[in-house]
Write a protein that holds these residues in place. Structure first.
Motif, PDB file in Angstrom:
ATOM      1  N   ASP A  43       0.784  -1.245   0.000  1.00  0.00           N
ATOM      2  CA  ASP A  43       0.000   0.000   0.000  1.00  0.00           C
ATOM      3  C   ASP A  43       0.808   1.283   0.000  1.00  0.00           C
ATOM      4  O   ASP A  43       0.238   2.366   0.017  1.00  0.00           O
ATOM      5  N   ALA A  45       2.622   4.624  -0.621  1.00  0.00           N
ATOM      6  CA  ALA A  45       2.861   5.737  -1.557  1.00  0.00           C
ATOM      7  C   ALA A  45       2.767   7.015  -0.730  1.00  0.00           C
ATOM      8  O   ALA A  45       2.121   7.019   0.327  1.00  0.00           O
ATOM      9  N   GLY A  50      -1.650  13.060  -3.596  1.00  0.00           N
ATOM     10  CA  GLY A  50      -1.784  12.049  -4.648  1.00  0.00           C
ATOM     11  C   GLY A  50      -3.242  11.616  -4.718  1.00  0.00           C
ATOM     12  O   GLY A  50      -3.814  11.218  -3.701  1.00  0.00           O
ATOM     13  N   SER A  51      -3.847  11.697  -5.901  1.00  0.00           N
ATOM     14  CA  SER A  51      -5.272  11.334  -5.966  1.00  0.00           C
ATOM     15  C   SER A  51      -5.442   9.886  -6.447  1.00  0.00           C
ATOM     16  O   SER A  51      -6.545   9.422  -6.638  1.00  0.00           O
ATOM     17  N   TYR A  52      -4.339   9.181  -6.647  1.00  0.00           N
ATOM     18  CA  TYR A  52      -4.436   7.800  -7.121  1.00  0.00           C
ATOM     19  C   TYR A  52      -4.698   6.859  -5.939  1.00  0.00           C
ATOM     20  O   TYR A  52      -4.465   7.214  -4.773  1.00  0.00           O
ATOM     21  N   ASP A  53      -5.158   5.680  -6.283  1.00  0.00           N
ATOM     22  CA  ASP A  53      -5.647   4.725  -5.295  1.00  0.00           C
ATOM     23  C   ASP A  53      -4.618   4.389  -4.201  1.00  0.00           C
ATOM     24  O   ASP A  53      -4.930   4.394  -3.005  1.00  0.00           O
ATOM     25  N   LEU A  54      -3.381   4.144  -4.617  1.00  0.00           N
ATOM     26  CA  LEU A  54      -2.346   3.740  -3.661  1.00  0.00           C
ATOM     27  C   LEU A  54      -2.133   4.838  -2.609  1.00  0.00           C
ATOM     28  O   LEU A  54      -2.054   4.573  -1.414  1.00  0.00           O
ATOM     29  N   SER A  55      -2.066   6.062  -3.093  1.00  0.00           N
ATOM     30  CA  SER A  55      -1.861   7.195  -2.190  1.00  0.00           C
ATOM     31  C   SER A  55      -3.048   7.328  -1.238  1.00  0.00           C
ATOM     32  O   SER A  55      -2.896   7.600  -0.045  1.00  0.00           O
ATOM     33  N   GLU A  56      -4.242   7.088  -1.759  1.00  0.00           N
ATOM     34  CA  GLU A  56      -5.424   7.217  -0.906  1.00  0.00           C
ATOM     35  C   GLU A  56      -5.480   6.109   0.140  1.00  0.00           C
ATOM     36  O   GLU A  56      -5.902   6.350   1.274  1.00  0.00           O
ATOM     37  N   ARG A  57      -5.042   4.934  -0.244  1.00  0.00           N
ATOM     38  CA  ARG A  57      -5.009   3.837   0.749  1.00  0.00           C
ATOM     39  C   ARG A  57      -4.041   4.185   1.883  1.00  0.00           C
ATOM     40  O   ARG A  57      -4.327   3.980   3.064  1.00  0.00           O
TER      41      ARG A  57
END
Ligand SMILES: Cc1ncc(COP(=O)(O)O)c(C=O)c1O
Length: 404
Positions: A43, A45, A50-57
């Motif tokens: 997970d 990042a 960051g608006s991408y999934d990894l950053s959000e997780r």
């Protein structure tokens, strides 16, 4: 007595190890170690922009850890929690920010206890050198508790900050901070009440609202998370008024060529790329503590060990000095001992030859050590993974040492 060693891989990998240096830094449960690895593998990042999934997780885990910490110390909101690197860093950040915000100016006085760890002495000494504040030390009584007569005498109108440890890292005294707060509350201009909870939080519930403290700092590596993460707690209305003494990427709302605006809380005090895996490690350390029964388990286990150690220690009372308060209710599991005719380094070296890890010297509390025990001590500190067998091994080694 329950066996907690099995949760800590260090003991499987070092079967002879007797670890009595947890007050310097605690060992990590497999649960924490595995989760950090899993997080980095799945997970990780950078967060915030960051608006991408990894950053959000990653962001979600970071926020979860903040919420958990806020609950843990009963803060009003997670925005009152800022992550730093450790307690030393948090105290320096607070002290320099108070100076930058002109809440601490020339001739203002800061009161600390004589037994403070250097982390709660040197930041104020720097301000003494730089902006001419005064620093004064409240003494302890014969029982290593706060000398309240001395405290009241020194608590004059010039005092702007009272910054006390909750637990002494040398004597294990749990200081009567509710009484300190009662005294402060009665003052016309109540000074800011700052607490260093670095040796408290791993043993018992620290409740910032019940203590009514304005700021509180602590460090997580002593409570089974990884090193390199600490907390600066502050009351929201105070943090809003405080300007961080340094800044950077996440602590601003905007930057122009000639000016910038501080960010809102809690970002204002977290100016760097956040310590993500460490935040995960502390979230998991708190989950681990919950999974074994929370503070009740920690306290009961420690009390049983303390009683066992003391029973065994009786035999040595005339040969070895124990630097701690007599009242059982006001202390936690640390034993600072002084074998009268020996260099305490030699004691710790001897223990080391028997795979017993203890710590000798002044324990970063030199003002206290020069004033009270007058020399170094050898510190034996207990935690959840210790058991009676560890204590037996310590006393067998001690007998051998004394018989030499
Ligand atoms: C009472 C107290 N305060 C502060 C610290 C400093 O902790 P850190 O090195 O994590 O900043 C310690 C460390 O031993 C401590 O015992």
């Amino acid at each position: 007595m329950q066996n907690f060693k099995k949760y800590f891989p260090i003991f499987a990998n070092n079967p002879w190890l007797v670890f009595f240096d947890s007050w310097a830094s605690a060992q990590k449960p497999g649960y924490v170690i595995d989760w950090v690895k899993q997080y980095l593998e799945n997970d990780y990042a950078n967060i915030h922009r960051g608006s991408y999934d990894l950053s959000e997780r990653s962001e979600l885990l970071y926020e979860d850890s903040k919420k958990k910490v806020a609950d843990f110390i009963n803060a009003n909101s997670r925005v009152e929690i800022s992550y730093t690197y450790n307690a030393t860093y948090a105290m320096n950040l607070l002290a320099t920010s108070l100076a930058r915000s002109k809440q601490l100016v020339k001739w203002d006085k800061v009161l600390v206890l004589i037994s403070e760890h250097h982390a709660n002495v040197v930041p104020w000494l720097i301000l003494k050198e730089e902006i001419w504040i005064e620093l004064d030390f409240v003494m302890l009584d014969d029982n290593y508790e706060i000398d309240f007569e001395d405290f009241k005498k020194k608590l004059d109108d010039k005092v702007k900050i009272v910054s006390f440890a909750y637990v002494s890292n040398v004597t294990g005294t749990i200081f009567d901070l509710p009484k300190v707060n009662e005294i402060l509350k009665k003052m016309k201009n109540r000074p800011l009440f700052v607490i260093d909870a670095s040796q408290a939080i791993q043993h018992f519930k620290v409740d910032v609202q019940a203590l009514d403290c304005d700021y509180l700092v602590f460090t997580w590596h002593k409570i089974m998370a990884e090193w390199w993460i600490g907390v600066l707690y502050g009351k929201k209305e105070l943090l809003k008024e405080l300007r961080p003494s340094f800044s950077g990427w996440w602590s601003i709302n905007w930057v122009k060529k000639d000016s910038f605006q501080d960010a809102w809380l809690p970002s204002k005090f977290e100016m760097w790329t956040p310590n993500l895996n460490w935040a995960v490690s502390l979230l998991k350390a708190l989950e681990f503590i919950e999974s074994i029964g929370g503070y009740e388990t920690l306290t009961n286990h420690e009390n049983e060990l303390v009683a066992y150690f003391l029973e065994k220690f009786k035999k040595y009372e005339d040969k070895i000095e124990l630097i701690w308060p007599k009242d059982e209710k006001n202390r936690v599991g640390v034993f600072s001992i002084k074998i009268k005719w020996m260099n305490q380094w030699d004691v710790s070296d001897f223990m080391s030859e028997h795979n017993i890890c203890v710590r000798a010297w002044h324990h970063c509390a030199e003002p206290f050590m020069t004033e009270y025990p007058k020399t170094a001590t050898c510190r034996v500190s207990l935690y959840i993974y210790n058991d009676k067998e560890d204590i037996d091994k310590f006393f067998i080694a001690l007998d051998e040492l004394l018989n030499r």
